[in-house]
Scaffold this motif. Structure first.
Motif, PDB file in Angstrom:
ATOM      1  N   ALA A 154     -32.223 -15.021 -21.255  1.00 23.28           N
ATOM      2  CA  ALA A 154     -31.046 -15.435 -21.738  1.00 23.28           C
ATOM      3  C   ALA A 154     -31.097 -14.809 -23.167  1.00 23.28           C
ATOM      4  O   ALA A 154     -30.182 -14.162 -23.713  1.00 23.28           O
ATOM      5  N   LEU A 155     -32.232 -14.853 -24.110  1.00 25.43           N
ATOM      6  CA  LEU A 155     -32.224 -14.123 -25.326  1.00 25.43           C
ATOM      7  C   LEU A 155     -31.746 -12.674 -25.222  1.00 25.43           C
ATOM      8  O   LEU A 155     -31.349 -12.059 -25.828  1.00 25.43           O
TER       9      LEU A 155
ATOM     10  N   GLN B 251     -23.184 -15.535 -19.140  1.00 22.29           N
ATOM     11  CA  GLN B 251     -22.839 -16.420 -20.307  1.00 22.29           C
ATOM     12  C   GLN B 251     -24.163 -16.892 -20.794  1.00 22.29           C
ATOM     13  O   GLN B 251     -24.289 -18.255 -21.100  1.00 22.29           O
ATOM     14  N   PRO B 252     -24.976 -16.012 -21.034  1.00 17.99           N
ATOM     15  CA  PRO B 252     -26.259 -16.609 -21.471  1.00 17.99           C
ATOM     16  C   PRO B 252     -26.275 -17.526 -23.021  1.00 17.99           C
ATOM     17  O   PRO B 252     -27.083 -18.423 -23.207  1.00 17.99           O
ATOM     18  N   GLU B 253     -25.381 -17.265 -23.602  1.00 18.46           N
ATOM     19  CA  GLU B 253     -25.260 -17.806 -25.119  1.00 18.46           C
ATOM     20  C   GLU B 253     -25.052 -19.330 -24.676  1.00 18.46           C
ATOM     21  O   GLU B 253     -25.306 -20.105 -25.727  1.00 18.46           O
ATOM     22  N   GLN B 254     -24.538 -19.672 -23.600  1.00 17.58           N
ATOM     23  CA  GLN B 254     -24.260 -21.020 -23.545  1.00 17.58           C
ATOM     24  C   GLN B 254     -25.599 -21.757 -23.023  1.00 17.58           C
ATOM     25  O   GLN B 254     -25.488 -23.092 -23.360  1.00 17.58           O
TER      26      GLN B 254
ATOM     27  N   SER C 145     -30.401 -11.064 -22.976  1.00 20.22           N
ATOM     28  CA  SER C 145     -29.051 -10.900 -22.438  1.00 20.22           C
ATOM     29  C   SER C 145     -27.977 -11.326 -23.501  1.00 20.22           C
ATOM     30  O   SER C 145     -26.986 -10.709 -23.404  1.00 20.22           O
ATOM     31  N   CYS C 146     -28.547 -11.631 -24.556  1.00 14.85           N
ATOM     32  CA  CYS C 146     -27.648 -12.042 -25.834  1.00 14.85           C
ATOM     33  C   CYS C 146     -28.012 -10.761 -26.995  1.00 14.85           C
ATOM     34  O   CYS C 146     -27.339 -10.806 -27.960  1.00 14.85           O
TER      35      CYS C 146
ATOM     36  N   GLU D 255     -31.076  -9.937 -27.930  1.00 17.15           N
ATOM     37  CA  GLU D 255     -32.070 -10.529 -28.925  1.00 17.15           C
ATOM     38  C   GLU D 255     -33.387 -10.041 -28.044  1.00 17.15           C
ATOM     39  O   GLU D 255     -34.311 -10.989 -27.803  1.00 17.15           O
TER      40      GLU D 255
ATOM     41  N   ARG E 208     -33.844 -23.525 -25.908  1.00 18.38           N
ATOM     42  CA  ARG E 208     -34.984 -23.569 -26.960  1.00 18.38           C
ATOM     43  C   ARG E 208     -35.395 -25.152 -27.351  1.00 18.38           C
ATOM     44  O   ARG E 208     -36.618 -25.085 -27.542  1.00 18.38           O
TER      45      ARG E 208
ATOM     46  N   VAL F 157     -28.879 -20.967 -24.065  1.00 20.17           N
ATOM     47  CA  VAL F 157     -30.046 -20.514 -25.144  1.00 20.17           C
ATOM     48  C   VAL F 157     -30.317 -21.743 -26.016  1.00 20.17           C
ATOM     49  O   VAL F 157     -31.498 -22.072 -25.953  1.00 20.17           O
TER      50      VAL F 157
END
Length: 146
Positions: free
Chosen positions: A99-100, A71-74, A102-103, A105, A80, A76
């Motif tokens: 995290a980026l 759930q990396p978007e949770q 894994s999303c 990016e 940031r 980021v």
């Protein structure tokens, strides 16, 4: 719940990553920002700086758990925000990179590495530490399972 992450850190220590992630998610959802942010003199008080350190440790655990549960978007947005305030914290920057990536990016993740590396060199005359270099390698090799 006190400072964010207290319950999640305890659940993690007790070997329950699912509960740890749930507590971390709640703690960070309700976090309102740095303690005494509007009072610069008081923000330097030892209690405030201690709370800030605990917040960072909590965020690191939250990032690790978000990656573990894919759930990396949770995490980021929180990473940031904190890395803007702590641009030389390599542990936070490494988690942001992972995290980026894994999303999806990867380019943004590698840009973080470049920016941090340049800043470490310019401001401190240092090269990136092991954790940040390992994060770069993992991004390059696409080894993102935490």
């Amino acid at each position: 719940m006190g400072l964010p992450g207290g319950a999640s850190q305890q659940a993690h220590a007790d070997g329950d990553p699912t509960a740890a992630y749930e507590f971390a998610t709640l703690a960070h959802r309700f976090w309102r920002g740095p303690i005494l942010a509007d009072e610069p003199q008081l923000a330097l008080h030892s209690a405030a700086t201690s709370a800030r350190r605990q917040w960072v440790e909590s965020l690191l655990l939250y990032a690790d758990l978000a990656l573990l549960f894919r759930q990396p978007e949770q995490v980021v947005p929180a990473l940031r925000a904190v890395t803007e305030d702590e641009p030389l914290n390599e542990r936070l920057q490494a988690r942001l990179m992972l995290a980026l990536a894994s999303c999806g990016e990867q380019s943004a993740a590698l840009s973080v590495f470049t920016e941090v590396s340049e800043r470490l060199d310019a401001e401190l005359g240092l090269q990136p530490g092991q954790e940040l270099r390992q994060a770069q390698l993992r991004v390059l090799q696409k080894e993102l399972v935490w």
